[in-house]
Design an enzyme around this catalytic site. Sequence first.
Site, PDB file in Angstrom:
ATOM      1  N   CYS A   2       0.863  -1.169   0.000  1.00 44.10           N
ATOM      2  CA  CYS A   2       0.000   0.000   0.000  1.00 44.10           C
ATOM      3  C   CYS A   2       0.905   1.226   0.000  1.00 44.10           C
ATOM      4  O   CYS A   2       2.108   1.114   0.161  1.00 44.10           O
ATOM      5  CB  CYS A   2      -0.878   0.004   1.235  1.00 44.10           C
ATOM      6  N   ARG A  27       1.850   1.055  -6.037  1.00 43.39           N
ATOM      7  CA  ARG A  27       2.097   0.194  -4.876  1.00 43.39           C
ATOM      8  C   ARG A  27       0.860  -0.604  -4.478  1.00 43.39           C
ATOM      9  O   ARG A  27       0.959  -1.595  -3.768  1.00 43.39           O
ATOM     10  CB  ARG A  27       2.503   1.038  -3.655  1.00 43.39           C
ATOM     11  N   TRP A  74      -3.812  -2.022  -1.118  1.00 44.96           N
ATOM     12  CA  TRP A  74      -3.848  -3.345  -1.743  1.00 44.96           C
ATOM     13  C   TRP A  74      -4.338  -4.280  -0.637  1.00 44.96           C
ATOM     14  O   TRP A  74      -3.648  -4.504   0.353  1.00 44.96           O
ATOM     15  CB  TRP A  74      -2.447  -3.750  -2.221  1.00 44.96           C
ATOM     16  N   ASN A 100       0.392   0.718   6.569  1.00 38.61           N
ATOM     17  CA  ASN A 100       0.901  -0.341   5.697  1.00 38.61           C
ATOM     18  C   ASN A 100       1.417  -1.451   6.609  1.00 38.61           C
ATOM     19  O   ASN A 100       2.040  -1.163   7.629  1.00 38.61           O
ATOM     20  CB  ASN A 100       2.093   0.136   4.864  1.00 38.61           C
ATOM     21  N   GLY A 101       1.221  -2.698   6.209  1.00 43.51           N
ATOM     22  CA  GLY A 101       1.716  -3.807   7.022  1.00 43.51           C
ATOM     23  C   GLY A 101       0.562  -4.654   7.499  1.00 43.51           C
ATOM     24  O   GLY A 101      -0.565  -4.535   6.994  1.00 43.51           O
ATOM     25  N   GLU A 481      11.140 -16.470 -16.620  1.00 48.26           N
ATOM     26  CA  GLU A 481      10.818 -15.047 -16.521  1.00 48.26           C
ATOM     27  C   GLU A 481       9.876 -14.621 -17.660  1.00 48.26           C
ATOM     28  O   GLU A 481       8.934 -13.859 -17.442  1.00 48.26           O
ATOM     29  CB  GLU A 481      12.126 -14.239 -16.527  1.00 48.26           C
ATOM     30  N   LYS A 485       6.200 -13.033 -17.084  1.00 54.09           N
ATOM     31  CA  LYS A 485       5.776 -11.735 -17.642  1.00 54.09           C
ATOM     32  C   LYS A 485       4.462 -11.896 -18.402  1.00 54.09           C
ATOM     33  O   LYS A 485       3.552 -11.100 -18.248  1.00 54.09           O
ATOM     34  CB  LYS A 485       6.835 -11.157 -18.602  1.00 54.09           C
ATOM     35  N   GLU A 488       1.424 -12.686 -15.872  1.00 54.42           N
ATOM     36  CA  GLU A 488       1.002 -11.630 -14.945  1.00 54.42           C
ATOM     37  C   GLU A 488       0.420 -10.419 -15.678  1.00 54.42           C
ATOM     38  O   GLU A 488      -0.407  -9.700 -15.129  1.00 54.42           O
ATOM     39  CB  GLU A 488       2.139 -11.215 -14.007  1.00 54.42           C
ATOM     40  N   HIS A 504       9.469 -35.083 -20.579  1.00 56.17           N
ATOM     41  CA  HIS A 504       9.042 -35.846 -19.395  1.00 56.17           C
ATOM     42  C   HIS A 504       7.629 -35.454 -18.969  1.00 56.17           C
ATOM     43  O   HIS A 504       7.247 -35.714 -17.836  1.00 56.17           O
ATOM     44  CB  HIS A 504      10.034 -35.621 -18.251  1.00 56.17           C
ATOM     45  N   LYS A 603       3.077  -3.644  -6.366  1.00 57.08           N
ATOM     46  CA  LYS A 603       4.531  -3.546  -6.366  1.00 57.08           C
ATOM     47  C   LYS A 603       4.995  -3.659  -4.926  1.00 57.08           C
ATOM     48  O   LYS A 603       4.394  -3.075  -4.036  1.00 57.08           O
ATOM     49  CB  LYS A 603       4.916  -2.173  -6.929  1.00 57.08           C
TER      50      LYS A 603
END
Length: 608
Positions: A2, A27, A74, A100-101, A481, A485, A488, A504, A603
């Site tokens: 947040c 964020r 968030w 935040n937290g 990666e 990308k 997401e 396999h 983020k």
Amino acid sequence: MCGIVGYVGAREAAPILMEGLRRLEYRGYDSAGVAIQNGHGLGVVKLAGRVHALQERLAREPLCGGTGIGHTRWATHGAPNTRNAHPHCDCTGTIALVHNGIIENADALRAALERQGHRFATETDTETLAHLIEDAAGATLEERVIAALTHVDGTYGLAVVSATEPRKIVVARQGSPVLLGIGENELFVASDASAVLEHTRSVVYLDDGDIAVLTPGEYHVIDGDSHVQLRSVDDIAWDLTAIELGGYPHFMLKEIMEQSETVRATLRGRLLFEQGTARLNGLNLPPEACAAIQRIVIVACGTSWHSGLVGRQVIEELTGIPVQVEYASEYRYRRQLALPGTLTIAVSQSGETADTLEAMRAARAAGSRVLGIVNVVGSTIARESDGGIYLHAGPEIGVASTKAFTSQIVALVLFGLYVGRQRDLDEERGREVVRRLTQLPQLVSRTLALDPQIQALAERYAGTRNCLYLGRGVSFPVALEGALKLKELSYIHAEGYPAAEMKHGPIALIDANMPVVFVVPKDEVYPKVLSNMREVQARGGRIIAITSEGNGDLGTLADQQLPVPATLPLLSPVLTSIPLQLLAYHIAVRRGCDVDRPRNLAKSVTVE
Ligand code: F6R
């Protein structure tokens, strides 16, 4: 995750808070709100949705006053709706706070507070703080905040205002970053420097346990026993252009396109040509410490974990030291083996990722020296490390990490080069690595010039439902990666696999509807990957190959080829990852996705 912003000074707080929230929106972006002292009380406005909705609301119903706090959220506890948006208030509406937290004992605190008659208006853990402060003893707001926090387990970056103490903000930090911005007769609070940069470059990073008291033009920092703490004032090294779009439609595209410059910034001043090594002043790893390393553990999450996987191969190659790469979230809860000679490296763009931070702390508790490879200067991981390497890539605003990834790889190569040269990497090989590193920024520019071809590819594959990414050696993490990308940003299911592992199991997925992206630069496993490509071709899969320029022998194996300039195999991930970033970006844009703020993401993941 947040964002927090606060202002106390002679100007109107609301526009400053809104501008700060706009800059912090990357964020967290499910709801936003502000509380402003208006001379006879607190005005609180909050809304589900994006910051611009709040902005429109405040344009219709302005809040006046020169002291206020704001938040962009968030959701962790409670649905992302207007009720649960911050700021949160006590029963009387006298106290408002943003947080935040996570308050870990929130359920127990809430039950006790409700028994005492407090009425809760939200489902959030944060609201317990407002009620605790309401009940706490103390002559001043800071005394009450300190008293309230003694009941709390968990993490917080906190900003509190009270209607009874005008022109004052009390700030507290425990495990979630907060900084003060120092202006001319005005002060700012923020969880991230980008929210204050427009007004000041002078900042004070608070430490865990700090309480700061802000009044117009004056601040002091105290600890939980009200003892004054001296904290230095630092300068923010970057300017406003670093957090502006600068003509690009999205931060992500801007950050991808910046990579020639950001790779250069990570290298700047760190290459010693004659000696064939790196100068890493902040590493705090003298020759005798390098000689004593017997094992390296890299802890990281997400994209940073992928760069750690590249780092494993690079460091093992250059130093001969065995390297283990761990998901920080898994590592932190395992038994830590106190093996002598262990060096732990935390890799993190934000320097605030909760799992990475805790994994690093666990490693230290088991006796390991800890280093940080971090982008955000002054972040918690950077400050808690024994030494490290800053990426100097500038702020990364796009939620999907791009330029930090390439700079992390460069930093890991620099680390491997430095430690290798302190051990038995010969000078000639060292010089070769230095020479190739010097060329990298220019090779990145040439790779970025593939963009028009990648746009055409994106047009063709935007409708796909699945995608497989394959690579071997250092190209396997690049495949991971690339898949991350794509999933997401575009919500297309994508998986990364070691190319030879395909047979396999995942080979069963391959048919004419399955695009398969091979990361296949010219290196020692190149001929092997060609065989894997033939296996896909034989089953009708459509192949996109990210390969090296001049690889004529790929022939008709691939439906499309994206050739990146040739470099040392160890450096190839810096180049091969770029077409995958662009491909994911352009596909997501074509699908109408919000590339800078993908759904459900935020983020800097500062919660477990
Ligand atoms: C993906 C992404 C995340 C982060 C991860 C770790 O694009 O950005 O996977 O890499 O959350 O974040 P940092 O590097 O800040 O520790």
